[in-house]
Design a protein around this motif. Structure first.
Motif, PDB file in Angstrom:
ATOM      1  N   SER B 364     -23.215   4.767  64.151  1.00 41.88           N
ATOM      2  CA  SER B 364     -24.028   3.582  64.421  1.00 41.88           C
ATOM      3  C   SER B 364     -23.342   2.751  65.497  1.00 41.88           C
ATOM      4  CB  SER B 364     -24.201   2.748  63.149  1.00 41.88           C
ATOM      5  OG  SER B 364     -24.826   3.507  62.148  1.00 41.88           O
ATOM      6  N   LEU B 365     -22.028   2.646  65.353  1.00 42.57           N
ATOM      7  CA  LEU B 365     -21.231   1.870  66.308  1.00 42.57           C
ATOM      8  C   LEU B 365     -21.343   2.439  67.721  1.00 42.57           C
ATOM      9  CD1 LEU B 365     -19.024  -0.423  66.474  1.00 42.57           C
ATOM     10  CD2 LEU B 365     -17.344   1.419  66.340  1.00 42.57           C
ATOM     11  N   MET B 366     -21.292   3.747  67.846  1.00 38.51           N
ATOM     12  CA  MET B 366     -21.344   4.376  69.177  1.00 38.51           C
ATOM     13  C   MET B 366     -22.622   3.983  69.912  1.00 38.51           C
ATOM     14  SD  MET B 366     -18.584   5.966  69.786  1.00 38.51           S
ATOM     15  CE  MET B 366     -18.819   7.151  71.100  1.00 38.51           C
ATOM     16  N   ASP B 367     -23.728   3.973  69.184  1.00 36.35           N
ATOM     17  CA  ASP B 367     -24.987   3.596  69.820  1.00 36.35           C
ATOM     18  C   ASP B 367     -24.972   2.140  70.278  1.00 36.35           C
ATOM     19  OD1 ASP B 367     -26.329   6.017  69.712  1.00 36.35           O
ATOM     20  OD2 ASP B 367     -28.177   5.091  68.948  1.00 36.35           O
ATOM     21  N   GLU B 368     -24.352   1.299  69.467  1.00 40.09           N
ATOM     22  CA  GLU B 368     -24.330  -0.122  69.822  1.00 40.09           C
ATOM     23  C   GLU B 368     -23.429  -0.353  71.034  1.00 40.09           C
ATOM     24  OE1 GLU B 368     -23.637  -2.786  66.554  1.00 40.09           O
ATOM     25  OE2 GLU B 368     -23.951  -4.552  67.814  1.00 40.09           O
ATOM     26  N   VAL B 369     -22.301   0.357  71.074  1.00 46.32           N
ATOM     27  CA  VAL B 369     -21.401   0.248  72.237  1.00 46.32           C
ATOM     28  C   VAL B 369     -22.149   0.691  73.495  1.00 46.32           C
ATOM     29  CG1 VAL B 369     -19.341   1.237  73.318  1.00 46.32           C
ATOM     30  CG2 VAL B 369     -19.267   0.533  70.921  1.00 46.32           C
ATOM     31  N   ALA B 370     -22.832   1.808  73.392  1.00 47.68           N
ATOM     32  CA  ALA B 370     -23.563   2.335  74.549  1.00 47.68           C
ATOM     33  C   ALA B 370     -24.598   1.333  75.037  1.00 47.68           C
ATOM     34  CB  ALA B 370     -24.234   3.651  74.165  1.00 47.68           C
ATOM     35  N   GLU B 371     -25.294   0.749  74.078  1.00 48.48           N
ATOM     36  CA  GLU B 371     -26.313  -0.248  74.408  1.00 48.48           C
ATOM     37  C   GLU B 371     -25.696  -1.402  75.185  1.00 48.48           C
ATOM     38  OE1 GLU B 371     -28.789  -1.041  70.844  1.00 48.48           O
ATOM     39  OE2 GLU B 371     -28.585  -3.131  71.504  1.00 48.48           O
ATOM     40  N   LYS B 372     -24.537  -1.854  74.709  1.00 47.94           N
ATOM     41  CA  LYS B 372     -23.854  -2.971  75.385  1.00 47.94           C
ATOM     42  C   LYS B 372     -23.410  -2.578  76.794  1.00 47.94           C
ATOM     43  CE  LYS B 372     -23.062  -6.177  71.897  1.00 47.94           C
ATOM     44  NZ  LYS B 372     -24.362  -6.127  71.264  1.00 47.94           N
ATOM     45  N   LEU B 373     -23.108  -1.292  76.974  1.00 47.74           N
ATOM     46  CA  LEU B 373     -22.673  -0.814  78.300  1.00 47.74           C
ATOM     47  C   LEU B 373     -23.867  -0.460  79.180  1.00 47.74           C
ATOM     48  CD1 LEU B 373     -19.751   1.560  77.236  1.00 47.74           C
ATOM     49  CD2 LEU B 373     -19.510  -0.616  78.457  1.00 47.74           C
ATOM     50  N   GLY B 374     -25.052  -0.539  78.594  1.00 48.83           N
ATOM     51  CA  GLY B 374     -26.254  -0.217  79.364  1.00 48.83           C
ATOM     52  C   GLY B 374     -26.450   1.274  79.580  1.00 48.83           C
ATOM     53  N   MET B 375     -25.941   2.044  78.675  1.00 50.48           N
ATOM     54  CA  MET B 375     -26.174   3.495  78.791  1.00 50.48           C
ATOM     55  C   MET B 375     -26.754   4.017  77.476  1.00 50.48           C
ATOM     56  SD  MET B 375     -22.311   5.139  78.454  1.00 50.48           S
ATOM     57  CE  MET B 375     -21.561   4.421  79.887  1.00 50.48           C
ATOM     58  N   ASP B 376     -27.252   5.244  77.500  1.00 52.60           N
ATOM     59  CA  ASP B 376     -27.759   5.829  76.257  1.00 52.60           C
ATOM     60  C   ASP B 376     -26.575   6.294  75.407  1.00 52.60           C
ATOM     61  OD1 ASP B 376     -30.652   6.995  75.264  1.00 52.60           O
ATOM     62  OD2 ASP B 376     -28.958   8.139  74.466  1.00 52.60           O
ATOM     63  N   GLY B 377     -26.769   6.263  74.115  1.00 50.37           N
ATOM     64  CA  GLY B 377     -25.722   6.718  73.205  1.00 50.37           C
ATOM     65  C   GLY B 377     -25.282   8.145  73.490  1.00 50.37           C
ATOM     66  N   VAL B 378     -26.219   8.947  73.956  1.00 54.39           N
ATOM     67  CA  VAL B 378     -25.908  10.347  74.259  1.00 54.39           C
ATOM     68  C   VAL B 378     -24.888  10.425  75.409  1.00 54.39           C
ATOM     69  CG1 VAL B 378     -26.876  12.472  75.202  1.00 54.39           C
ATOM     70  CG2 VAL B 378     -28.086  11.254  73.383  1.00 54.39           C
ATOM     71  N   GLU B 379     -25.089   9.572  76.381  1.00 46.68           N
ATOM     72  CA  GLU B 379     -24.190   9.570  77.537  1.00 46.68           C
ATOM     73  C   GLU B 379     -22.762   9.200  77.106  1.00 46.68           C
ATOM     74  OE1 GLU B 379     -25.838   7.110  80.600  1.00 46.68           O
ATOM     75  OE2 GLU B 379     -24.072   7.405  81.870  1.00 46.68           O
ATOM     76  N   LEU B 380     -22.679   8.157  76.279  1.00 42.39           N
ATOM     77  CA  LEU B 380     -21.372   7.733  75.783  1.00 42.39           C
ATOM     78  C   LEU B 380     -20.696   8.864  75.003  1.00 42.39           C
ATOM     79  CD1 LEU B 380     -19.483   5.198  75.510  1.00 42.39           C
ATOM     80  CD2 LEU B 380     -20.527   4.858  73.262  1.00 42.39           C
ATOM     81  N   ARG B 381     -21.492   9.570  74.218  1.00 41.72           N
ATOM     82  CA  ARG B 381     -20.942  10.670  73.431  1.00 41.72           C
ATOM     83  C   ARG B 381     -20.505  11.823  74.343  1.00 41.72           C
ATOM     84  NH1 ARG B 381     -25.032   8.460  70.165  1.00 41.72           N
ATOM     85  NH2 ARG B 381     -24.335   7.920  68.073  1.00 41.72           N
ATOM     86  N   ARG B 382     -21.242  12.033  75.410  1.00 40.76           N
ATOM     87  CA  ARG B 382     -20.854  13.110  76.332  1.00 40.76           C
ATOM     88  C   ARG B 382     -19.538  12.788  77.029  1.00 40.76           C
ATOM     89  NH1 ARG B 382     -26.715  14.545  78.190  1.00 40.76           N
ATOM     90  NH2 ARG B 382     -27.104  16.268  76.761  1.00 40.76           N
ATOM     91  N   ILE B 383     -19.353  11.524  77.356  1.00 48.25           N
ATOM     92  CA  ILE B 383     -18.115  11.127  78.042  1.00 48.25           C
ATOM     93  C   ILE B 383     -16.907  11.332  77.126  1.00 48.25           C
ATOM     94  CG2 ILE B 383     -16.854   9.131  78.984  1.00 48.25           C
ATOM     95  CD1 ILE B 383     -19.678   8.032  79.851  1.00 48.25           C
ATOM     96  N   ASN B 384     -17.051  10.923  75.877  1.00 45.41           N
ATOM     97  CA  ASN B 384     -15.891  10.900  74.980  1.00 45.41           C
ATOM     98  C   ASN B 384     -15.808  12.067  73.994  1.00 45.41           C
ATOM     99  OD1 ASN B 384     -14.690   8.080  75.574  1.00 45.41           O
ATOM    100  ND2 ASN B 384     -16.876   7.685  75.283  1.00 45.41           N
ATOM    101  N   GLY B 385     -16.914  12.773  73.826  1.00 40.86           N
ATOM    102  CA  GLY B 385     -16.977  13.801  72.786  1.00 40.86           C
ATOM    103  C   GLY B 385     -16.008  14.946  73.017  1.00 40.86           C
ATOM    104  N   TYR B 386     -15.640  15.604  71.920  1.00 42.29           N
ATOM    105  CA  TYR B 386     -14.698  16.720  71.988  1.00 42.29           C
ATOM    106  C   TYR B 386     -15.255  17.863  72.820  1.00 42.29           C
ATOM    107  CZ  TYR B 386     -11.945  14.719  68.125  1.00 42.29           C
ATOM    108  OH  TYR B 386     -11.160  13.923  67.327  1.00 42.29           O
ATOM    109  N   LYS B 387     -14.366  18.371  73.676  1.00 39.29           N
ATOM    110  CA  LYS B 387     -14.656  19.598  74.412  1.00 39.29           C
ATOM    111  C   LYS B 387     -13.539  20.591  74.083  1.00 39.29           C
ATOM    112  CE  LYS B 387     -16.823  16.351  77.145  1.00 39.29           C
ATOM    113  NZ  LYS B 387     -16.375  14.967  77.149  1.00 39.29           N
ATOM    114  N   GLN B 388     -13.675  21.785  74.588  1.00 39.44           N
ATOM    115  CA  GLN B 388     -12.647  22.808  74.334  1.00 39.44           C
ATOM    116  C   GLN B 388     -11.274  22.256  74.710  1.00 39.44           C
ATOM    117  OE1 GLN B 388     -13.990  25.605  72.942  1.00 39.44           O
ATOM    118  NE2 GLN B 388     -11.895  26.078  72.352  1.00 39.44           N
ATOM    119  N   GLY B 389     -10.338  22.286  73.776  1.00 34.61           N
ATOM    120  CA  GLY B 389      -8.972  21.844  74.073  1.00 34.61           C
ATOM    121  C   GLY B 389      -8.741  20.358  73.903  1.00 34.61           C
TER     122      GLY B 389
END
Lengths: 292, 769
Positions: B364-389
């Motif tokens: 829930s928090l991630m979506d609210e942070v994204a909203e405050k940054l003016g981006m979609d929650g998905v974008e925020l998750r893509r930036i920070n989300g786990y990738k290989q390694g």
């Protein structure tokens, strides 16, 4: 669990005879969807009750028929039987909707309209519909001694009614006046879409003449200790064209009338605005006015 | 769908036809019925228990209390703090004081009424923050304070992280008590054995070996004297673990006292009052992000209400600490979680196990942070989300398995048409006065199996018969999740035969080694591996026997396929049945034990660092819903769930897990709350405790992702719990998307939507007026 003695007779006569002999109140059971639960949890409502009289085998209590003035419904008719009955569907569609909204299929197959009335819960679903159709109850003492009550007068308060200890509900009769042209609605809200005790319901029917409301009845459910017509809103609407803004104003009157009576409770901040909206939704639906 | 994987459940026939016996269906000669007397108070000293009058009632054969427990008075999976019969004190309203064994349940009721207990009521604490105050009395004498557990996690420097942040957000979330609501309530029959001091316990028991430990300890006998035989199970969801040990002990003490079999079946009310719930959490999140959306720091402070007993609180809260910052790379993390004792109903294991609470908050928090940054929650998750390694909060590098978080998100977004729907709903909502539509996403990572909680190993027996049919028995148990079918399929695949050739033997601690508890979504991964190893041992023995017949020069040339055993070099083949017969007459042992021990993991409790789990799964869910803003009613029109399962060994079962978990998650987010008032539960049956019915949701779209894991059997890993942990935050985000305002407490009920908060109620059945 509360334990009890169980009685069941083959004829109405024997059943009434048995009732007459009792010193204390006997619980009459037909479907048992409310009563068995109360017994199971040894509800304080059953204090001093140790006998249960089963009337579900009396066929005479399972009949639905009509004459020129009335439709007669036997109290042992299950909700499913009412839903499937052509006469009820023709004249009283809001009662059909109310029955359809009860519990789940199993509850509707087992529970009866008579039980729903006599249990007299403020959230009984068939009662607002019956009150809106001005239904009456025939109570039988002897095979000859009969008392007649309007449903709205029969229920005196939560789980309280006029039934005497030597009396049983024999028949529910609904007057057939103006049935052909009436508009009907039953709108219900529960926390779930099935198996849910009604939070708020609104039942209404109306008769139009030259585009104006000639007659209207509005009966809310689960918001008042006993059921009644929303007189103020009904009078306000009579003679008016059913337009959106008029209906909105009438809905405010419904909420006001209810909450003027019951006062402020834990649920009022929710129920007051929602009753108003539900009344509005019900009225719009009945007069086929679209809202999104 | 791949038709071959659409396998029929091997225990389906008996369950669908009603032939399957559940514990409540079992009867033994001279069997008595047992019932429990529970505390009148949430906290009280027990001064005296007088049951002489009860014994005078005809048909009453025995009354037992704590005095009759022959061995230790306590049980506990982590610490021995739980009294099956209250000794000196009752700590919550569900505590058992005494039990009766009678000729019928009706007589039990009368006997319980005839027992007179003298209490001295003690001040009770129902609020975690009250419990933590210095001046508050200590509820559990064996602990130094009401703070039962504390797990910290420290990584980097959060203060510095917040300093380099452009946006700092602090939010507080609250979650509720939740009931498992399995369809079958708890049931046990304790049968005195023929040999001295031996007992057989039949029951709806999720972890038979765990229950055996508790019964042996309290009966004061060695483990071998107790046999736990699992009856068919009508669901557990984590809820039939230590609660069933408690019940088994009670029944066994009654059986000892009366020297007769004693059956105890809880009513739904007893089930809800007596057994543990999901922990309510209070969660305080502080997050710092830079303008470009990179998370700089997270500080998380959490409190979990443990209720009157420790139960699984340490493990539940530990998982919360490991996963509290979500599937995101964060350089600076400071997390603390405290498990608090109160006089509320105790809390323990429940599908998800400490993850639904944190994911609800953090997603829930991630979506609210994204909203405050003016981006979609998905974008925020893509930036920070786990990738290989990527590196986790506990500095574990995610490698050796496919980190499929982005894949799960991409697939669920594509399937749901997430971005287009968002635009569509904007237009719809602008026009609509009453209905508002919204769509929301959440995602997660989850450590598989027990991780650093403890020993992680399990076994299975694969016994091939001379005609090619097979018995299977594993140390982990069928609780309704479909384990028997999955395990049978794993064995059948090794032999290249159809799963219908397998039979699963009754679960009995006397016949199979202790392979740890059936928890943590570990069955397929751990138990499946043991089955596979066992089957492979037998397969190789059969190979050896048929080598001559098939004229094979090397065992490697022999394969098992389509019911045949084939020499791939010379194409010579025999039926699998025939091969088994040859091996049998060859004197080969064609039964084998497979044993699988998990790879090592490690956790430093001081700083909360280390490789917590040996592999992880990833998932993402989307909720698409309509809010009736006039009544507060929310309807999830479509739910989408993408989960990486490694390999969907039992495809039908995989879909079933997803459907069930998603709906249970909806219940968590929208409907369910155990209403605890002054330590007593007010909604003790399913007419007032609302689980969703089939009419309460729209479509569910499962998306099965398969990136085989090197540790799992044929690559399969975990699914049971990931499916339930995501829906509440997806719903919360969708509601925010629909209404333009946020909520911080679940369930999001009717009152929350209309008035902005939950309203306290004292409701009676039949009327909420």
């Amino acid at each position: 669990m509360k334990y009890f003695d169980y009685f069941s007779f083959d004829t109405l006569g024997e059943t009434l005879e048995f009732l007459k002999k009792q010193k204390h109140f006997v619980k009459i059971i037909s479907g048992g969807t409310d009563l068995i639960i109360e017994f199971r949890k040894n509800s304080p409502k059953l204090e001093n009750i140790d006998k249960v009289l089963d009337i579900s085998r009396l066929r005479v209590l399972k009949v639905i028929e009509e004459d020129n003035d009335y439709v007669y419904i036997g109290p042992s008719c299950t909700h499913t039987e009412i839903v499937k009955n052509d006469i009820i569907n023709k004249y009283f569609p809001a009662l059909v909707e109310a029955c359809l909204s009860i519990g789940c299929l199993q509850t509707r197959n087992q529970g009866t309209i008579g039980g729903n009335i006599v249990n007299s819960s403020p959230s009984a679903d068939t009662v607002p519909a019956l009150v809106s159709y001005n239904a009456e109850l025939e109570l039988l003492k002897d095979e000859n001694i009969e008392r007649i009550f309007k449903v709205k007068d029969f229920i005196k308060g939560p789980y309280k009614n006029e039934l005497a200890k030597d009396e049983m509900l024999y028949c529910i009769r609904i007057p057939k006046d103006n049935t052909e042209d009436r508009l009907h609605v039953f709108e219900k809200l529960g926390r779930r879409n099935a198996l849910s005790i009604t939070r708020i319901s609104v039942c209404a029917n109306a008769l139009l003449e030259d585009g104006k409301i000639k007659k209207i009845t509005i009966v809310p459910g689960a918001v008042l200790p006993r059921f009644k017509n929303m007189k103020i809103a009904e009078d306000f609407l009579t003679g008016k064209k059913p337009q959106k803004e008029v209906l909105r104003e009438a809905s405010e009157l419904v909420a006001k009338e209810v909450f003027d009576e019951v006062g402020e409770r834990w649920s009022t901040p929710y129920k007051k605005p929602v009753l108003e909206k539900m009344a509005f939704v019900a009225l719009c639906k009945m007069f086929k006015i679209e809202i999104i | 769908m791949d038709e071959k994987r659409n396998i029929i459940r091997i225990d389906g026939y008996e369950k669908v036809t009603g032939r399957a016996k559940y514990c409540g269906d079992l009867y033994f000669d001279r069997m008595l019925y047992g019932k429990i007397l529970r505390s009148k108070y949430a906290h009280a000293k027990i001064l005296n228990i007088n049951y002489e009058k009860a014994l005078e009632i005809k048909g009453v054969h025995g009354v037992v209390t704590s005095w009759d427990v022959p061995g230790e008075k306590t049980i506990g999976a982590i610490r021995f703090d739980h009294f099956p019969f209250a000794t000196d004190k009752a700590l919550y309203s569900g505590d058992g004081i005494a039990a009766v064994a009678c000729e019928s349940e009706e007589i039990c009721d009368r006997a319980l009424e005839a027992i007179n207990v003298e209490y001295e009521e003690l001040p009770a604490i129902f609020d975690m923050f009250e419990a933590m105050k210095k001046e508050s009395p200590i509820i559990k004498e064996e602990f130094d304070s009401n703070i039962l557990t504390h797990y910290p996690l420290r990584k980097g420097n959060v203060e510095q992280g917040f300093k380099s942040s452009d946006l700092i957000l602090e939010r507080e979330f609250n979650t509720q008590f939740v009931e498992h609501a399995y369809i079958e309530t708890e049931a046990v029959i304790a049968v005195p054995g023929e040999a001295k001091d031996c007992y057989e316990i039949y029951g709806s028991i999720q972890c038979p070996h765990s229950t055996r430990k508790g019964v042996a300890r309290t009966m004061g006998v060695p483990l071998k004297n107790i046999r736990i035989i699992q009856a068919n199970m009508g669901g557990a969801f984590g809820g039939k673990d230590d609660s069933m040990t408690i019940l088994a002990v009670r029944a066994c003490v009654l059986a000892k006292k009366t020297n007769r079999p004693v059956k105890v079946v809880y009513s739904r009310e007893e089930s809800i009052i007596d057994t543990y719930k999901r922990h309510p959490y209070n969660l305080k999140y502080k997050i710092g992000v830079s303008k470009d959306g990179k998370i700089q720091a997270m500080k998380v402070l959490m409190y979990a209400d443990s209720g009157a007993y420790l139960s699984m609180t340490p493990f539940v809260t530990w998982r919360s600490v490991v996963q509290a910052t979500g599937p995101y790379e964060v350089e600076n993390v400071e997390t603390d979680i405290y498990g608090i004792a109160t006089n509320n109903p105790y809390t323990g294991a429940f599908r998800g196990f400490g993850s639904p609470q944190i994911i609800y908050a953090q997603e829930s928090l991630m979506d609210e942070v994204a909203e405050k940054l003016g981006m979609d929650g998905v974008e925020l998750r893509r930036i920070n989300g786990y990738k290989q390694g990527s590196t986790t909060a506990s500095c574990q590098k995610l490698e050796g398995h496919k980190v499929s978080l982005m894949e799960a998100m991409d697939k669920v977004i594509e399937k749901s048409d997430y971005f287009n729907k968002k635009e569509e709903f904007k237009i719809y909502n602008a026009k609509s006065e009453r209905f508002k539509k919204g769509i929301g996403l959440s995602c997660s990572f989850r450590g598989c199996s027990l991780g650093a909680e403890g020993t992680d190993a399990t076994g299975a027996i694969v016994s091939v018969q001379a005609d090619g049919s097979i018995y299977i028995l594993a140390g982990l148990a069928e609780n309704g999740q479909g384990l028997k079918t999955t395990f049978s399929k794993i064995a059948a695949d090794v032999f290249g035969i159809d799963v219908s050739n397998c039979s699963y033997l009754p679960q009995d601690t006397g016949f199979i080694a202790d392979g740890g508890p059936t928890v943590a979504s570990r069955s397929t991964l751990m138990g499946g591996s043991a089955v596979k190893l066992g089957a492979e041992i037998v397969r190789d023995r059969i190979k050896d026997s048929v080598k001559k017949t098939l004229e094979a020069s090397s065992l490697d040339d022999i394969v098992f396929e389509n019911g045949k055993v084939i020499n791939i070099k010379n194409k010579k083949e025999i039926e699998f049945k025939k091969a088994c017969e040859i091996a049998y007459f060859d004197g080969k042992n064609i039964t084998a034990y497979g044993w699988y021990k998990a790879p090592d993991v490690y956790w430093d409790e001081e700083i909360g660092q280390g490789p917590a789990y040996f592999t992880y799964v990833y998932g993402s869910q989307i909720a698409e819903l309509t809010v009736d803003t006039w009544t507060g009613k929310i309807f999830v029109d479509n739910a989408y769930a993408a989960h990486d399962v490694g390999n969907a060994i039992n495809y039908t079962g995989t879909l079933g897990q997803i459907y069930g978990g998603v709906v249970q998650g909806m219940g968590y987010g929208l409907f369910e709350e155990v209403d605890v008032q002054d330590g007593f539960i007010k909604n003790t049956n399913l007419d007032e405790y609302f689980i969703p019915t089939v009419k309460d949701f729209g479509n569910i779209y499962p998306i099965v992702i398969e990136n085989p894991d090197k540790y799992g059997p044929s690559g399969g890993k975990s699914l049971g719990e990931p499916t339930i942990e995501l829906m509440s935050s997806a719903i919360n985000n969708a509601v925010s998307n629909a209404m333009g305002k946020r909520f911080y407490k679940i369930p999001i009920d009717l009152e929350t939507i209309v008035t902005g908060k939950q309203l306290k109620r004292k409701q009676k059945r039949g009327s909420e007026a």
